[in-house]
Write an enzyme that holds these catalytic residues in place. Structure first.
Site, PDB file in Angstrom:
ATOM      1  N   CYS A 249     -42.790  -5.278   9.413  1.00  0.00           N
ATOM      2  CA  CYS A 249     -43.931  -4.900   8.583  1.00  0.00           C
ATOM      3  C   CYS A 249     -43.669  -3.446   8.340  1.00  0.00           C
ATOM      4  CB  CYS A 249     -45.365  -5.166   8.737  1.00  0.00           C
ATOM      5  SG  CYS A 249     -46.560  -4.362   7.653  1.00  0.00           S
TER       6      CYS A 249
ATOM      7  N   CYS B  73     -52.734  16.570   2.477  1.00  0.00           N
ATOM      8  CA  CYS B  73     -52.093  15.381   3.389  1.00  0.00           C
ATOM      9  C   CYS B  73     -50.778  15.782   3.663  1.00  0.00           C
ATOM     10  CB  CYS B  73     -52.491  14.171   2.560  1.00  0.00           C
ATOM     11  SG  CYS B  73     -51.875  14.382   0.805  1.00  0.00           S
TER      12      CYS B  73
END
Length: 462
Positions: free
Chosen positions: A88, A418
């Protein structure tokens, strides 16, 4: 053409790239006997580890390879708890002890600032979570053409991993997702094929408030739900029976070629078209496309830090740049005299206005405008701010916006970022205007990933 066979080798991981994968360098000889550098990108490895890899086409300059064996492991390596970790693409650092992740994120911020000539000692240790799991309040899952529901495979955007669980999403979100997956299988529905532009289901968006408990489910489909009424009625019944906390069940029609979670038509299947969430005691309405911090526990720390470091005063005016739906605007508004929010997305500005009204806040003004033009317009109508805050996207605010901020000369600037790299280049633009960086507090909003947020303050020299 010579057929180059795959080659097995043992290499040392020297550092990590921006995606969190290990980097190794191997020196080889080319056909003329001259030295040639082979750069390897090896996911799921840690700095200093010695790993065995099998490299296809080792005559190239850059290759990606998965580790065959960890020959010498990092002292902070741990077993990854998720059964999907090997494939994943959602998490990249589950194999790294959490304290090690936090140190790496601190070092990233320090390095980004040092590259721009700032003192890295201004960076505090990254503020982590007590429990770095089950923290996300929003997930977007993808359907494969066969109808499997999950996340994209690591490094392969066209491959979907069918999920049994997801350890960074809340348990209720995972349970609701699995129910939708069962519903798809029971009705034999097909997912969207990007190459053929065929198939019904594209994405499932799941959103939850950790405060109110409300859930939103949004199915992105290429047709109107009326074309599959029997299946849709069954979905509504299942969700209503098993998940009473779902207050918004949406069918989001998207026929565009672009593979994005966008909607041309919004069909309300059950409940309302938004859910309620809360932050810092303020209530927010969240629609399917509303940007809201995905880690509410750490987002509250961001708000607290921004207020603590920004030192707002009741006598001051403040501009909140890239204000979104008012996540920071509302908490600051109660602490300043007047606040003006600027955001380019009109729907977010409308949400910010409504959120302010819902919370009885009347000292705010919101403007839907590009950041640079918005500052100019707001300075004319609103006046000079003593405090300015910005929370730009990952790409940063950019030089033009930062220079416009510098010319506006607010006394104090709070920058929430961020992306440490764009943050560092952005604040470098403020130095010629007489600003000094006071301090930087990294906050981990995304455990098990490479991403890190920062709160920083800058003061205008007098």
């Amino acid at each position: 053409m010579t057929n180059i066979k795959p080659e097995t080798m043992v290499v040392t991981i020297e550092d990590l790239d921006q995606k969190g994968s290990g980097q190794a360098v191997v020196w080889r000889e080319n056909e003329l006997g001259n030295p040639k550098k082979l750069r390897l990108t090896i996911p799921q490895t840690l700095p200093g580890e010695r790993v065995q890899v099998t490299v296809d086409q080792p005559d190239r300059r850059r290759r990606k390879a998965m580790p065959d064996e960890i020959v010498e492991a990092h002292s902070e390596r741990i077993p990854a708890p998720c059964p999907h970790f090997d494939r994943c693409g959602g998490c990249v650092w589950q194999h790294w002890d959490y304290d090690g992740q936090l140190k790496q994120k601190t070092d990233h911020v320090k390095h980004a600032l040092e590259e721009q000539g700032f003192n890295p000692d201004l960076v505090r240790d990254t503020m982590g979570m007590d429990n770095p799991w089950r923290y996300r309040n929003k997930m977007e899952f993808t359907f494969s053409p066969e109808g499997a529901l999950g996340l994209h495979e690591q490094g392969n955007f066209r491959k979907v991993i069918s999920l049994e669980t997801c350890l960074i999403a809340s348990e209720e979100m995972v349970e609701a997702t699995m129910e939708v997956a069962d519903w798809v299988r029971d009705h034999g529905l097909k997912g969207y094929n990007k190459d053929e532009h065929e198939g019904l289901l594209r994405h499932l968006m799941v959103r939850q408030s950790f405060v109110t408990g409300e859930l939103m489910l949004g199915l992105f489909g290429t047709e109107a739900p009326e074309n599959h009424q029997e299946a849709v009625d069954d979905l509504v019944a299942r969700v209503g029976e098993k998940f009473p906390q779902v207050k918004s069940l949406l069918w989001l029609e998207n026929t565009a070629w672009a593979d994005r979670t966008q909607a041309e038509e919004i069909h309300l299947l059950a409940g309302r078209d938004f859910i309620y969430d809360e932050m810092d005691g303020y209530r927010f309405r969240l629609w399917f496309d509303t940007f809201f911090q995905t880690n509410p526990t750490q987002a509250q720390k961001l708000v607290d830090l921004a207020i603590e470091m920004g030192q707002p005063k009741k006598t001051e005016k403040m501009i909140d740049l890239f204000c979104g739906v008012g996540t920071f605007s509302l908490p600051f508004a109660s602490r300043v005299g007047e606040l003006a929010g600027i955001e380019i997305v009109e729907s977010s500005i409308e949400s910010a206005k409504r959120n302010a009204e819902d919370n009885g806040i009347s000292n705010t003004t919101f403007l839907a405008k590009d950041a640079r033009k918005g500052i100019d317009q707001m300075l004319e109508s609103f006046g000079h701010p003593q405090l300015l805050m910005l929370d730009p996207p990952r790409s940063g605010a950019g030089g033009k916006v930062m220079r416009r901020i510098g010319r506006a000369k607010p006394e104090r600037i709070v920058y929430v970022s961020c992306n440490p790299d764009t943050f560092a280049t952005d604040i470098k633009e403020l130095e010629p205007f007489g600003y000094t960086l006071d301090g930087v507090q990294p906050v981990d909003l995304f455990p098990q990933t490479v991403h890190v947020e920062c709160v920083a303050t800058l003061t205008l020299n007098k």
